[in-house]
Write a protein that holds these residues in place. Structure first.
Motif, short mmCIF file in Angstrom:
data_model
loop_
_atom_site.label_atom_id
_atom_site.label_comp_id
_atom_site.label_asym_id
_atom_site.label_seq_id
_atom_site.Cartn_x
_atom_site.Cartn_y
_atom_site.Cartn_z
N UNK A 50 -21.70 -8.12 14.59
CA UNK A 50 -21.63 -9.56 15.45
C UNK A 50 -22.65 -9.85 16.03
N UNK A 51 -23.78 -9.08 16.16
CA UNK A 51 -25.05 -9.54 17.00
C UNK A 51 -24.89 -8.95 18.43
N UNK A 52 -23.84 -9.15 19.10
CA UNK A 52 -23.23 -8.39 20.28
C UNK A 52 -21.95 -7.76 20.19
N UNK A 53 -21.92 -6.69 20.76
CA UNK A 53 -20.60 -6.10 20.37
C UNK A 53 -19.58 -6.72 21.27
N UNK A 54 -18.28 -6.92 20.52
CA UNK A 54 -17.18 -7.20 21.11
C UNK A 54 -16.21 -6.24 21.85
N UNK A 55 -16.25 -6.28 23.00
CA UNK A 55 -15.80 -5.36 23.95
C UNK A 55 -14.65 -5.93 24.69
N UNK A 56 -14.57 -7.24 25.01
CA UNK A 56 -13.23 -7.90 25.52
C UNK A 56 -13.12 -9.40 25.02
N UNK A 57 -11.92 -9.62 24.81
CA UNK A 57 -11.58 -10.90 24.62
C UNK A 57 -10.47 -11.52 25.42
N UNK A 58 -10.28 -12.80 25.64
CA UNK A 58 -9.38 -13.44 26.58
C UNK A 58 -8.20 -13.78 25.75
N UNK A 59 -6.87 -13.12 26.30
CA UNK A 59 -5.69 -13.05 25.48
C UNK A 59 -4.45 -13.27 26.36
N UNK A 60 -3.67 -14.24 25.99
CA UNK A 60 -2.41 -14.54 26.75
C UNK A 60 -1.20 -13.54 26.02
N UNK A 96 0.85 -1.30 -0.03
CA UNK A 96 0.05 0.01 -0.06
C UNK A 96 0.90 1.25 0.20
N UNK A 97 2.08 1.11 -0.95
CA UNK A 97 2.57 2.34 -1.19
C UNK A 97 3.07 3.18 0.21
N UNK A 98 3.70 2.51 1.08
CA UNK A 98 4.34 3.03 2.31
C UNK A 98 3.37 3.13 3.69
N UNK A 99 2.20 2.87 3.16
CA UNK A 99 1.38 2.71 4.49
C UNK A 99 1.67 1.75 5.56
N UNK A 100 1.28 1.79 6.89
CA UNK A 100 1.57 1.14 7.69
C UNK A 100 0.39 0.58 8.56
N UNK A 101 0.43 -0.45 9.36
CA UNK A 101 -0.60 -0.95 10.30
C UNK A 101 -1.11 0.12 11.12
N UNK A 102 -2.38 0.34 11.36
CA UNK A 102 -2.67 0.99 12.68
C UNK A 102 -3.83 0.31 13.35
N UNK A 103 -3.69 0.77 14.75
CA UNK A 103 -4.74 0.13 15.53
C UNK A 103 -6.25 0.25 15.08
N UNK A 104 -7.07 -0.79 15.28
CA UNK A 104 -8.40 -0.70 14.76
C UNK A 104 -9.09 -0.29 16.31
N UNK A 105 -9.76 1.04 16.32
CA UNK A 105 -10.45 1.19 17.52
C UNK A 105 -11.27 0.22 18.21
N UNK A 106 -11.49 0.48 19.68
CA UNK A 106 -12.47 -0.39 20.27
C UNK A 106 -13.96 -0.22 19.74
N UNK A 107 -13.91 0.95 19.41
CA UNK A 107 -15.41 1.38 18.86
C UNK A 107 -15.68 1.35 17.42
N UNK A 108 -14.70 0.49 16.86
CA UNK A 108 -15.09 0.39 15.33
C UNK A 108 -16.23 -0.41 14.93
N UNK A 109 -16.55 -0.23 13.77
CA UNK A 109 -17.76 -1.19 13.18
C UNK A 109 -17.46 -2.45 13.29
N UNK A 110 -16.08 -3.04 13.03
CA UNK A 110 -15.70 -4.26 12.92
C UNK A 110 -16.14 -5.04 14.24
N UNK A 111 -16.11 -4.42 15.40
CA UNK A 111 -16.79 -5.15 16.81
C UNK A 111 -17.93 -5.00 17.07
N UNK A 112 -18.70 -4.24 16.13
CA UNK A 112 -20.03 -3.68 16.70
C UNK A 112 -21.11 -4.69 16.66
N UNK A 113 -22.18 -4.62 17.23
CA UNK A 113 -23.34 -5.40 17.46
C UNK A 113 -23.90 -5.42 16.06
N UNK A 114 -23.79 -4.61 15.27
CA UNK A 114 -24.52 -4.51 13.68
C UNK A 114 -23.88 -5.51 13.06
#
Length: 794
Positions: A713-723, A693-711
């Motif tokens: 996923x049915x239920x919003x993803x607000x937390x996960x279990x991670x080690x 992507x011509x020099x673009x870098x990865x950026x954090x996906x905000x926790x309120x992004x549509x990706x995690x939304x109830x729209x």
């Protein structure tokens, strides 16, 4: 000038996202039904106590002279069902029992069991000691020989009083009371002596007048349990272990082998909860069968899955008020008694299964030896050890899985694999060839393919077993092989610090993300057979026996990821064979998995499991098998969901970068993660993104992004279990509840790359190793499903 992608998005129709499928019908879900029945039963007993401080009644206590019996039984049932000892109702029951002087065998035994279950040693250890001394002093003897227990003042022993005296004594031993081996040997010899030639036991075994001397199913259950518990009570093993070599002179030879086999066969041939021969009380029998299944470890009694069938029976006949009441013997008509027995069946039986011992035919073992079970206490001791050291005292159980007793084919095979996967480790050992049937081989292969783990041990260092086990693994997994475990392998340090020089001859087999098989070619099970070698973390191992326990603890820690298993009866849903997915709809989502030159995909089943989950939970049609493609494949643009997962560093050629970039610019989505958080892959992926992507870098996906939304996923993803650290300590396995942490590249308002530096793919294969930095399987499914649904967005 608008890019092609901008035009594509602008012209696309809005998508309506599928909603997650509703939860399974609670009435049809086994675990839900069991837990609901337990809660209703607990509520009934608590209400029946009514603040009185006991569960006593006129008939049993006054006329039957069993003061304290119902209170002891109800208190034990509530404790067993998970009501804490500090609960005010339980405390009132315990306080009532503490005021009673020992008088009756049943009451003394049940009170001892309740005190032991409450684990309030500062209050009760002296009382447990006193009850133990009373039980031993009130045994009935003939010319010095033990002949059993009865009601005090009676001189005629019976099998029921004898059974409960034994249960009280064993509870006392578990609570820390020292009981000389001579008492356990006397009890074992008594049960062998009074067993009838046909294999059964009777209630009135002394020959005294009074009847009740016919074959009794519940007393035969008591007899088999008596033999097992007497063996468990012994401090010294019969195996005659050489503590230096780990080889046992008497390997597999047990006094009770033949009586146990005869008793189990008699029960298996007549198995029933409510219509068995000589049955006087259904619920007394129900509790006895739970005890038999749990103590013997048998998943099947004969062809019967005793716990599942018992739960089906009890949940079917439970009353609306939570009680159980029978129409059979007198005890069944007392709701406190019958409800307590039923509760203990449901609650004790649901204990999570940590280890499964595989039963199989063997060739060449002596007639008096059970080849697959030469060590009768190894798995029980390892489970107790892991419960105490790895899982902070969490109640855990073990089982014997004998696939020879049931039909294993078609849908039944799939169902059995789903049940077996709830247990994280399958164990088997022996001296001779493990002669598995074709169905057993299919079961074992499927279990490993779907995320299970196998621990094998060549008993007494048997070279034949080692040779034949290696051959079995080659047959089942020809693309993988057993190799010496490297000194840097995570198992050596997953919980205890164990040196490879101390545990020689360890081999392991890798598949995908993880080690799935460990073979110990040198003797270890002889040490596991004896609980005297158990060692606590922080205490240096002083001998080979303690090192053997430490190594086994490490294997269990690795296989479980330091997460205890789910309750018994849980099934791990697995995807259907992708080969059967022959005619998906033309509109079905077809995933692709990128193959790079540095390695084959470490998690080959990840996409199959993900797509199966998406299909069942959202209704979206998917193709289960991901197509493996190179980044420069000219047909890459046919795939709108592309997955990349790896451990090693990699580099794409210019043509591969150009082709992949074009695919992402025309509607594709690249979902990627670093297997077990491996830094090599993470470094290479971050270097790849600017090339795409011509020099673009990865950026954090905000926790309120549509990706995690109830729209989406049915239920919003607000937390996960991670080690995020590889120590894996604690009963949570090092997993923490954290906000989702994904990164990406967004072009024209849409994420075209979604990336996790913490593992997702291995978790989709149910990999839980303590060395793996990443998500739990449940959280991995949650995030990966969100990515799939997001890829449908237009």
């Amino acid at each position: 000038m608008l890019s092609f992608r901008t035009l594509f998005v602008a012209l696309s129709l809005a998508v309506t996202f599928p909603t997650l499928a509703s939860a399974a019908d609670p009435e049809k879900d086994f675990v839900t039904r069991v837990n609901r029945a337990i809660e209703k039963g607990k509520k009934f007993l608590i209400e029946r106590e009514g603040g009185k401080g006991n569960w006593e009644g006129l008939l049993l206590e006054t006329i039957g002279d069993q003061v304290g019996g119902q209170t002891a039984l109800a208190t034990l049932a509530l404790l067993t069902s998970g009501v804490p000892a500090e609960d005010k109702v339980v405390q009132r029951g315990l306080d009532y029992l503490r005021k009673l002087e020992p008088r009756k065998t049943y009451v003394v035994a049940l009170s001892t069991m309740a005190f032991a279950e409450a684990k309030q040693k500062s209050k009760d250890l002296d009382r447990i000691q006193k009850n133990t001394e009373w039980l031993l002093a009130n045994s009935i003897r003939d010319k010095g020989k033990l002949i059993g227990w009865s009601y005090p003042s009676h001189i005629v022993p019976d099998a029921s009083n004898t059974q409960y005296a034994l249960l009280g004594l064993y509870a006392a031993k578990q609570a820390g009371v020292k009981i000389d081996d001579k008492h356990w040997e006397e009890i074992r010899d008594l049960y062998i002596r009074i067993q009838k030639p046909a294999g059964h036991w009777v209630y009135n075994y002394s020959g005294a007048a009074g009847g009740l001397d016919g074959p009794s199913f519940s007393m035969t259950t008591a007899g088999v349990c008596g033999l097992l518990i007497a063996g468990m009570g012994l401090n010294d093993s019969q195996q005659q272990l050489n503590e230096i070599t780990g080889v046992a002179a008497n390997c597999g030879v047990y006094t009770a082998n033949e009586p146990l086999a005869k008793g189990m066969k008699w029960i298996s041939d007549r198995f029933s909860f409510d219509t068995a021969p000589g049955l006087k009380s259904v619920y007394y029998n129900v509790y006895g069968l739970e005890r038999l299944g749990r103590i013997s470890g048998q998943r099947f009694i004969g062809k019967y899955d005793w716990y599942r069938e018992g739960c089906d029976y009890l949940t079917r006949v439970q009353n609306d008020n939570g009680s159980w009441v029978g129409e059979g013997g007198a005890a069944d008509r007392f709701p406190t008694i019958s409800t307590s027995f039923a509760l203990m069946f449901l609650a004790k039986g649901k204990t999570p299964i940590l280890l499964t011992k595989l039963a199989f035919d063997t060739l060449g073992d002596p007639d008096n030896v059970i080849g697959w079970n030469r060590k009768q206490s190894d798995v029980r001791n390892l489970t107790e050890f892991a419960s105490r050291e790895l899982f902070n005292g969490t109640n855990l159980a073990w089982q014997v899985y004998d696939g020879r007793k049931i039909e294993l084919s078609g849908e039944k095979l799939q169902t059995e694999v789903e049940s077996l996967l709830a247990c994280p480790v399958v164990y088997f050992n022996g001296h001779t060839r493990p002669n598995l049937t074709g169905a057993q081989r299919d079961l074992l292969k499927k279990y490993v393919d779907e995320g299970g783990f196998v621990l094998a041990e060549a008993c007494c260092g048997s070279e034949e077993y080692t040779r034949e086990f290696r051959a079995l693994m080659r047959e089942l997994f020809p693309e993988s092989k057993l190799e010496p475990m490297k000194p840097e392998h995570a198992i050596w340090r997953s919980f205890f610090s164990v040196s490879p020089a101390d545990i020689a001859g360890v081999e392991c087999m890798e598949r995908g993300c993880k080690t799935v098989v460990v073979l110990c070619t040198k003797p270890l099970a002889g040490y596991w057979e004896e609980n005297r070698f158990m060692v606590s973390k922080g205490t240096p191992a002083k001998n080979q026996g303690q090192r053997a326990y430490q190594f086994a603890g490490n294997v269990i820690a690795y296989a479980t990821g330091m997460q205890p298993p789910e309750q018994r009866g849980t099934k791990v849903a697995i995807a259907a064979d992708p080969k059967k997915d022959l005619s998906p709809p033309r509109s079905a989502l077809k995933p692709a998995q990128l193959v790079v030159q540095s390695e084959t995909p470490p998690a080959p089943a990840a996409m199959r499991n993900l797509m199966a989950h998406v299909k069942t939970s959202t209704g979206v049609d998917t193709v289960l098998a991901a197509q493996l493609v190179r980044p420069n494949d000219p047909e890459l643009d046919k795939y709108k969901f592309i997955y990349l997962h790896g451990r090693k560093e990699f580099d794409l050629s210019l043509s591969e970068v150009t082709n992949l970039a074009a695919c992402l610019d025309t509607g594709g989505l690249l979902f990627a993660d670093a297997a077990c958080g491996k830094p090599g892959f993470d470094k290479s992926f971050r270097e790849l993104v600017p090339k795409l992507f011509e020099g673009r870098k990865l950026e954090p996906i905000p926790v309120d992004d549509e990706l995690y939304s109830a729209k989406i996923n049915g239920v919003a993803i607000t937390s996960v279990q991670r080690r995020e650290k590889s120590d894996g300590t604690g009963t949570d396995g090092g997993y923490k509840d954290l906000p989702p942490l994904l990164e990406g590249v967004k072009i024209d308002g849409r994420w075209v790359v979604i990336y996790s530096k913490y593992d997702i793919g291995c978790a989709l294969e149910r990999h839980k190793s303590t060395e793996c930095l990443g998500h739990t399987p449940e959280s991995a499914l949650k995030l990966a499903t969100a990515a799939v649904l997001y890829s449908l967005k237009r």
